[in-house]
Design a protein around this motif. Sequence first.
Motif, mmCIF file in Angstrom:
data_model
loop_
_atom_site.group_PDB
_atom_site.id
_atom_site.type_symbol
_atom_site.label_atom_id
_atom_site.label_comp_id
_atom_site.label_asym_id
_atom_site.label_seq_id
_atom_site.Cartn_x
_atom_site.Cartn_y
_atom_site.Cartn_z
ATOM 1 N N ASP A 1 4.896 18.418 -11.616
ATOM 2 C CA ASP A 1 3.735 18.111 -10.762
ATOM 3 C C ASP A 1 3.179 16.741 -11.118
ATOM 4 O O ASP A 1 3.263 16.320 -12.264
ATOM 5 C CB ASP A 1 2.623 19.149 -10.979
ATOM 6 C CG ASP A 1 2.987 20.487 -10.359
ATOM 7 O OD1 ASP A 1 3.776 20.495 -9.392
ATOM 8 O OD2 ASP A 1 2.496 21.517 -10.860
ATOM 9 N N GLY A 2 2.587 16.090 -10.134
ATOM 10 C CA GLY A 2 1.935 14.807 -10.393
ATOM 11 C C GLY A 2 2.832 13.641 -10.043
ATOM 12 O O GLY A 2 3.834 13.769 -9.343
ATOM 13 N N MET A 3 2.474 12.488 -10.559
ATOM 14 C CA MET A 3 3.162 11.256 -10.202
ATOM 15 C C MET A 3 4.492 11.148 -10.950
ATOM 16 O O MET A 3 4.549 11.315 -12.162
ATOM 17 C CB MET A 3 2.265 10.067 -10.557
ATOM 18 C CG MET A 3 2.747 8.760 -10.025
ATOM 19 S SD MET A 3 2.350 8.565 -8.265
ATOM 20 C CE MET A 3 3.267 7.074 -7.900
ATOM 21 N N GLU B 1 -1.516 11.356 -8.657
ATOM 22 C CA GLU B 1 -1.220 11.920 -7.343
ATOM 23 C C GLU B 1 0.171 12.567 -7.386
ATOM 24 O O GLU B 1 1.076 12.073 -8.062
ATOM 25 C CB GLU B 1 -1.223 10.809 -6.277
ATOM 26 C CG GLU B 1 -2.544 10.080 -6.135
ATOM 27 C CD GLU B 1 -3.598 10.856 -5.348
ATOM 28 O OE1 GLU B 1 -3.277 11.927 -4.804
ATOM 29 O OE2 GLU B 1 -4.751 10.379 -5.303
ATOM 30 N N ASP B 2 0.328 13.627 -6.643
ATOM 31 C CA ASP B 2 1.599 14.353 -6.640
ATOM 32 C C ASP B 2 2.583 13.682 -5.672
ATOM 33 O O ASP B 2 2.712 14.080 -4.514
ATOM 34 C CB ASP B 2 1.327 15.816 -6.249
ATOM 35 C CG ASP B 2 2.556 16.686 -6.428
ATOM 36 O OD1 ASP B 2 3.472 16.281 -7.173
ATOM 37 O OD2 ASP B 2 2.598 17.768 -5.811
ATOM 38 N N SER C 1 0.794 -1.240 0.000
ATOM 39 C CA SER C 1 0.000 0.000 0.000
ATOM 40 C C SER C 1 0.824 1.285 0.000
ATOM 41 O O SER C 1 0.318 2.328 0.386
ATOM 42 C CB SER C 1 -0.962 -0.011 1.189
ATOM 43 O OG SER C 1 -0.266 -0.148 2.392
ATOM 44 N N SER C 2 2.065 1.231 -0.494
ATOM 45 C CA SER C 2 2.888 2.453 -0.489
ATOM 46 C C SER C 2 2.224 3.592 -1.242
ATOM 47 O O SER C 2 2.128 4.718 -0.741
ATOM 48 C CB SER C 2 4.237 2.181 -1.144
ATOM 49 O OG SER C 2 4.914 1.189 -0.449
ATOM 50 N N ALA C 3 1.777 3.313 -2.454
ATOM 51 C CA ALA C 3 1.233 4.389 -3.289
ATOM 52 C C ALA C 3 -0.068 4.927 -2.697
ATOM 53 O O ALA C 3 -0.339 6.128 -2.763
ATOM 54 C CB ALA C 3 1.004 3.892 -4.721
ATOM 55 N N ALA C 4 -0.870 4.044 -2.082
ATOM 56 C CA ALA C 4 -2.124 4.488 -1.470
ATOM 57 C C ALA C 4 -1.844 5.301 -0.209
ATOM 58 O O ALA C 4 -2.478 6.324 0.037
ATOM 59 C CB ALA C 4 -3.007 3.281 -1.151
ATOM 60 N N ARG D 1 -0.420 12.823 0.941
ATOM 61 C CA ARG D 1 -0.480 13.929 -0.039
ATOM 62 C C ARG D 1 -1.770 14.740 0.112
ATOM 63 O O ARG D 1 -1.773 15.961 0.195
ATOM 64 C CB ARG D 1 -0.374 13.351 -1.450
ATOM 65 C CG ARG D 1 -0.575 14.326 -2.584
ATOM 66 C CD ARG D 1 0.681 15.164 -2.822
ATOM 67 N NE ARG D 1 0.747 16.325 -1.964
ATOM 68 C CZ ARG D 1 1.887 16.929 -1.609
ATOM 69 N NH1 ARG D 1 3.046 16.469 -1.995
ATOM 70 N NH2 ARG D 1 1.862 18.001 -0.848
ATOM 71 N N ARG D 2 -2.901 14.012 0.165
ATOM 72 C CA ARG D 2 -4.191 14.711 0.226
ATOM 73 C C ARG D 2 -4.357 15.449 1.546
ATOM 74 O O ARG D 2 -4.943 16.527 1.589
ATOM 75 C CB ARG D 2 -5.331 13.728 0.021
ATOM 76 C CG ARG D 2 -5.313 13.034 -1.329
ATOM 77 C CD ARG D 2 -5.402 14.004 -2.492
ATOM 78 N NE ARG D 2 -5.651 13.282 -3.724
ATOM 79 C CZ ARG D 2 -6.867 13.076 -4.223
ATOM 80 N NH1 ARG D 2 -7.928 13.549 -3.629
ATOM 81 N NH2 ARG D 2 -7.002 12.393 -5.347
#
Lengths: 293, 388
Positions: A196-198, A119-120, A72-75, A81-82
């Motif tokens: 910006d972004g992923m 996602e950034d 779940s790293s990216a989540a 981030r959010r």
Amino acid sequence: MAKTIEFHDEGLFHSGHAACPGCVEALAIRVIANRIGRNAVAVVPPSCSAVIVGPHPNSALDIPVYHTSLESSAASASGIRRALNASDRRDTEVIVLAGDGGTYDIGFQALSSAVERNEDILYFCFDNEGYMNTGGQKSSSTPWLAATGSTPRGKPSKKKNLVEILAAHGIPYVATATPGHLDDLGRKIDKAMTIDGMRMIIILIPCLDGWGLADDVGVTMARLAVECGIFPLYEVEQGRTYTLNRQSKTLPVGEYLKKQKRYRHLNEAQIGLIQAEVDEDWMRLLEKTGSRR
Amino acid sequence: MNAAGQRTLLTGNQAVAWAVRLCRPQVIPVYPITPQTPILEQISAFSAAGEMTAEILTPESEHSAIAASIAASLTGARVFTATSSQGLLLMHELLHWAAGVRSAVVMCNVNRTVASPWGFWPDQTDSLAQRDTGWIQWYTESAQESLDAVIMAFRLAEGVNLPVMICHDAFYVSHALETVIVPGQAAVDRFLPAYSPRFNIDPAAARSVGSNVDQTTYRRARKDIGAAMTEAGVMTDAIAAEWSGLTGRDQHGAVEIYRCEDAEQVFVTMGSLCGTVREAVDSLRGQGHRIGLLKVRQFRPFPGDQLRGLLRGRERVMVLDRNYSPGNGGILHQEARAALYGMQGQPAVLGYLAGVGGVNVTPADLVRMAIESGPVGQDDNKFTSVWL
């Protein structure tokens, strides 16, 4: 003639970390931490990076580290981030320090979704081509014919091409790098931080234990991997614009394979087959970069 | 629609979405699943209309939804998520995680049967199977109760640093349209100040969260969760009293009792079945039976002391379980028996598997069951639950 790399160590990665002696992943983390600076948060799943940054109550990193679950790293990074965005702290960089198992395999679903949502996040994958932290088993990043604890006679399938998969997502930035090319790695980090972004940087980490290497050849092996073309250094922007950072391959792949215990079972014919595959992949990559030249 | 501070018609899921809106969460990671989806859609509609400002994150799975929820909570955001059944089960690994790292996530779980076979019916096995994960769990009976519970849950979660799961039954609560009083924003703001955790993930204070620990530290962390659970048990009743004062409506804490004043027999259950039991109790009272209902609102921390106090000296307790643990029976039955075991004035405890798989249970079924159970006898201490 020797060339010196300009490197300012701000002390963000401390001595006393828990990497194996000679491990070049620690070198990569040192460069990453000092390039990114203090206004950052790191997400670390179970991996060599989790071991390297150290057990409670110590931390080799001078930024907050959230240790999350393997898949779940990216989540998790998205959640951080959010939450930062919600309190208007968009300038804080959220980075992931994960291995190839946590990225190519079990973490791939969450990664694909985070890329789709753009996602950034700046994601670093330390690619040592297997589950080295558990003693060396195959992952989907393990190359064809490499022996691991779960493929003792050599892996029967190819290494997953994560760069191309992410490029197909239209990811703003994906690049390969190695700890044998620190100037190149530093430049890519700097570049990624302006986007910006992923963003994803896949760093080849020759694993001393898992690949069967002497303690002092990590950097050399990383350079050989690039020079023989089996791990090309390149960047893809917006999934379309390819840049090959090393324009030619100068060594037969056997020069790289023969120095590693994981390939010692190979005969010349098999090395020839790997060479043919490297050549084909290289030509395909040249076509993609060629459209730009 | 502007129903703030108004009496309006809402489904249970809409009531939850209204409560979430009033609580001003900053991050909402959520994944669709029947019968939770209307919560997600109502929140998204509020957001699209500019009536909520939360970061809504729609990942590829419930697993990522809870992963993002936990991380956002630890970064200092107020976080809500919602799921049901398979989604909750997919989250299971990280449900332990959410409590382990002391996040304050509030989640609504719509209780739905667990596959296989597939079903979409009310059944509480999904959330009861998460009882050891360290989440506070509340079970609600109506849309109004779900709305009030979400608001109180944020106070509790942020007060003790444990995640809270609000569970309401599929369709009976999630989709049934009921009259609901939606409190005004000012009342909620007064009751629920902005979240400001003592620790959070912040570059200004470079702390690591969740790294490897030794055995002693691990054990201490578990004991700390236990202490927080104990604190939550006390705080729940105080929070309910405070919210009662602000809303002018009676709120309940860990348990609610109905017509138990002189009851010889007491039904014990959770969720939407309580409404059915109330009707059965009224009917049986009309026939001269001294019978009542004890509704368990809070399953974790389990209000064992309150059960002992309220059920001491009763002749018989009839526990109704809309869930099933194969090999042991009804989960509430087993927990209630354990809590009541060995005390002076211990009532006989009967367990009924009532409504498992979402089958309908009518007040008449319960009236018949109570009458047919006859006088208190030897069979009353049977260990196993009986299929109704």
